[in-house]
Design a protein around this motif. Structure first.
Motif, mmCIF file in Angstrom:
data_model
loop_
_atom_site.group_PDB
_atom_site.id
_atom_site.type_symbol
_atom_site.label_atom_id
_atom_site.label_comp_id
_atom_site.label_asym_id
_atom_site.label_seq_id
_atom_site.Cartn_x
_atom_site.Cartn_y
_atom_site.Cartn_z
ATOM 1 N N LEU A 37 -8.880 3.670 11.059
ATOM 2 C CA LEU A 37 -7.627 2.998 10.708
ATOM 3 C C LEU A 37 -7.352 1.850 11.675
ATOM 4 O O LEU A 37 -6.929 0.768 11.258
ATOM 5 C CB LEU A 37 -6.464 4.001 10.714
ATOM 6 N N SER A 38 -7.607 2.081 12.964
ATOM 7 C CA SER A 38 -7.403 1.016 13.951
ATOM 8 C C SER A 38 -8.291 -0.186 13.645
ATOM 9 O O SER A 38 -7.843 -1.335 13.721
ATOM 10 C CB SER A 38 -7.703 1.532 15.362
ATOM 11 N N ALA A 39 -9.554 0.079 13.304
ATOM 12 C CA ALA A 39 -10.470 -1.013 12.957
ATOM 13 C C ALA A 39 -9.989 -1.744 11.706
ATOM 14 O O ALA A 39 -10.055 -2.973 11.625
ATOM 15 C CB ALA A 39 -11.888 -0.470 12.757
ATOM 16 N N ALA A 40 -9.498 -0.987 10.728
ATOM 17 C CA ALA A 40 -9.058 -1.588 9.470
ATOM 18 C C ALA A 40 -7.870 -2.523 9.658
ATOM 19 O O ALA A 40 -7.725 -3.497 8.922
ATOM 20 C CB ALA A 40 -8.699 -0.493 8.467
ATOM 21 N N LEU A 41 -7.046 -2.227 10.633
ATOM 22 C CA LEU A 41 -5.839 -3.034 10.835
ATOM 23 C C LEU A 41 -6.082 -4.273 11.691
ATOM 24 O O LEU A 41 -5.146 -5.018 11.982
ATOM 25 C CB LEU A 41 -4.727 -2.168 11.441
ATOM 26 N N ARG A 42 -7.336 -4.521 12.051
ATOM 27 C CA ARG A 42 -7.688 -5.739 12.801
ATOM 28 C C ARG A 42 -8.029 -6.854 11.814
ATOM 29 O O ARG A 42 -9.095 -7.450 11.876
ATOM 30 C CB ARG A 42 -8.854 -5.462 13.733
ATOM 31 N N VAL A 43 -7.138 -7.103 10.901
ATOM 32 C CA VAL A 43 -7.360 -8.093 9.847
ATOM 33 C C VAL A 43 -6.488 -9.320 10.103
ATOM 34 O O VAL A 43 -5.556 -9.269 10.901
ATOM 35 C CB VAL A 43 -7.027 -7.508 8.445
ATOM 36 N N PRO A 44 -6.771 -10.417 9.402
ATOM 37 C CA PRO A 44 -5.874 -11.568 9.518
ATOM 38 C C PRO A 44 -4.441 -11.163 9.159
ATOM 39 O O PRO A 44 -4.212 -10.529 8.131
ATOM 40 C CB PRO A 44 -6.434 -12.561 8.496
ATOM 41 N N ASP A 45 -3.535 -11.468 10.031
ATOM 42 C CA ASP A 45 -2.128 -11.122 9.839
ATOM 43 C C ASP A 45 -1.302 -12.266 10.409
ATOM 44 O O ASP A 45 -0.787 -12.201 11.514
ATOM 45 C CB ASP A 45 -1.818 -9.803 10.552
ATOM 46 N N HIS A 46 -1.235 -13.345 9.631
ATOM 47 C CA HIS A 46 -0.521 -14.540 10.094
ATOM 48 C C HIS A 46 0.937 -14.199 10.365
ATOM 49 O O HIS A 46 1.602 -13.578 9.551
ATOM 50 C CB HIS A 46 -0.653 -15.657 9.060
ATOM 51 N N GLY A 47 1.384 -14.590 11.522
ATOM 52 C CA GLY A 47 2.762 -14.302 11.912
ATOM 53 C C GLY A 47 2.929 -12.922 12.518
ATOM 54 O O GLY A 47 4.024 -12.534 12.897
ATOM 55 N N VAL A 99 -3.560 2.035 0.685
ATOM 56 C CA VAL A 99 -3.159 0.837 1.420
ATOM 57 C C VAL A 99 -2.065 0.166 0.599
ATOM 58 O O VAL A 99 -2.297 -0.262 -0.541
ATOM 59 C CB VAL A 99 -4.347 -0.117 1.643
ATOM 60 N N ILE A 100 -0.893 0.117 1.176
ATOM 61 C CA ILE A 100 0.271 -0.401 0.474
ATOM 62 C C ILE A 100 0.606 -1.788 1.008
ATOM 63 O O ILE A 100 0.821 -1.966 2.212
ATOM 64 C CB ILE A 100 1.468 0.557 0.643
ATOM 65 N N ALA A 101 0.586 -2.757 0.106
ATOM 66 C CA ALA A 101 1.020 -4.108 0.459
ATOM 67 C C ALA A 101 2.539 -4.067 0.593
ATOM 68 O O ALA A 101 3.243 -3.704 -0.349
ATOM 69 C CB ALA A 101 0.593 -5.103 -0.616
ATOM 70 N N SER A 102 3.015 -4.397 1.768
ATOM 71 C CA SER A 102 4.442 -4.316 2.065
ATOM 72 C C SER A 102 4.913 -5.661 2.620
ATOM 73 O O SER A 102 5.134 -5.815 3.823
ATOM 74 C CB SER A 102 4.689 -3.185 3.079
ATOM 75 N N PRO A 103 5.035 -6.653 1.727
ATOM 76 C CA PRO A 103 5.344 -8.012 2.189
ATOM 77 C C PRO A 103 6.714 -8.106 2.848
ATOM 78 O O PRO A 103 7.638 -7.367 2.507
ATOM 79 C CB PRO A 103 5.274 -8.842 0.912
ATOM 80 N N LYS A 104 6.778 -9.011 3.795
ATOM 81 C CA LYS A 104 8.015 -9.275 4.526
ATOM 82 C C LYS A 104 8.544 -10.641 4.115
ATOM 83 O O LYS A 104 7.789 -11.534 3.774
ATOM 84 C CB LYS A 104 7.746 -9.268 6.034
ATOM 85 N N ASP A 105 9.844 -10.793 4.168
ATOM 86 C CA ASP A 105 10.457 -12.093 3.910
ATOM 87 C C ASP A 105 10.236 -12.932 5.163
ATOM 88 O O ASP A 105 10.811 -12.641 6.215
ATOM 89 C CB ASP A 105 11.944 -11.917 3.610
ATOM 90 N N HIS A 106 9.352 -13.911 5.058
ATOM 91 C CA HIS A 106 8.986 -14.704 6.233
ATOM 92 C C HIS A 106 8.925 -16.173 5.838
ATOM 93 O O HIS A 106 8.275 -16.522 4.847
ATOM 94 C CB HIS A 106 7.629 -14.232 6.770
ATOM 95 N N PRO A 107 9.567 -17.048 6.608
ATOM 96 C CA PRO A 107 9.625 -18.449 6.213
ATOM 97 C C PRO A 107 8.292 -19.185 6.272
ATOM 98 O O PRO A 107 8.121 -20.203 5.613
ATOM 99 C CB PRO A 107 10.624 -19.053 7.207
ATOM 100 N N LYS A 108 7.336 -18.681 7.052
ATOM 101 C CA LYS A 108 6.087 -19.410 7.228
ATOM 102 C C LYS A 108 4.865 -18.711 6.640
ATOM 103 O O LYS A 108 3.789 -19.297 6.614
ATOM 104 C CB LYS A 108 5.833 -19.656 8.717
#
Length: 193
Positions: A37-47, A99-108
């Protein structure tokens, strides 16, 4: 000058998902699953907003989800094939990470980047499991996309969706046949000017 890692490149060029229906016991323990799980979460995560979350499903929860899938397919007027596909993913599984996509309200950070990041978690988890010697595959199917099933089954908030259900277990001793792979030359165009 690049510092190549031939073993990693060889692994990536030979990696092969293992169909969920042939995965058997044992499955990773909680301690064995944690580094995957730790390895899986080392993904591109802008912001650095972590637009995903994970739900590990085992044991009786799989049986409960199979029953929910059958009930939902029946409610939708689904035929035997739809019921079997919905149930089968959970009836045949022993451990799954939703794996649940849980988008955040983010301006950028646009929603498309956040959704892509969740998909990257799915593939990274499959690759981490395969690299650790487990069998793994990434599934979706109607159970991932039907809100009437996914919301109560996985506790989705209104803005969330299922990026994938990653099944992990023991791969069969015999190698799983590979499928034909795309030809990079046929799909790649070089732009030099």
């Amino acid at each position: 000058m690049p510092d190549p890692n031939p073993a990693a490149l060889d692994f990536l060029q030979r990696r092969r998902s293992v169909p969920a229906k042939v995965l058997t016991l044992p499955v990773p323990t909680a301690d064995q699953l944690q580094p995957l799980l730790s390895a899986a979460l080392r993904v591109p995560d802008h912001g650095k907003i972590e637009p995903w979350r994970l739900l590990v499903v085992t044991g009786g929860a799989l049986a409960r989800l199979a029953d929910l899938a059958e009930a939902r397919a029946t409610e939708l007027g689904g035929d035997a094939e739809k019921i079997a596909k919905g149930r089968g993913q959970f009836d045949q599984g022993h451990l799954a990470v939703v794996v649940i996509a849980s988008p955040k309200d983010h301006p950028k950070v646009p929603l498309s980047e956040q959704t892509a990041s969740a998909a990257c978690v799915c593939l990274s988890l499959v690759n981490a499991a395969l690299a650790a010697g487990w069998g793994a595959c990434w599934l979706t199917g109607w159970v991932s996309h039907d809100r009437g099933f996914a919301e109560p089954a996985f506790g989705l908030a209104p803005q969330e969706s299922v990026a994938g259900i990653v099944h992990i277990g023991t791969a069969p001793a015999a190698p799983v046949p590979d499928r034909p792979r795309p030809d990079p030359a046929a799909l790649t165009r070089w732009m030099t000017e």
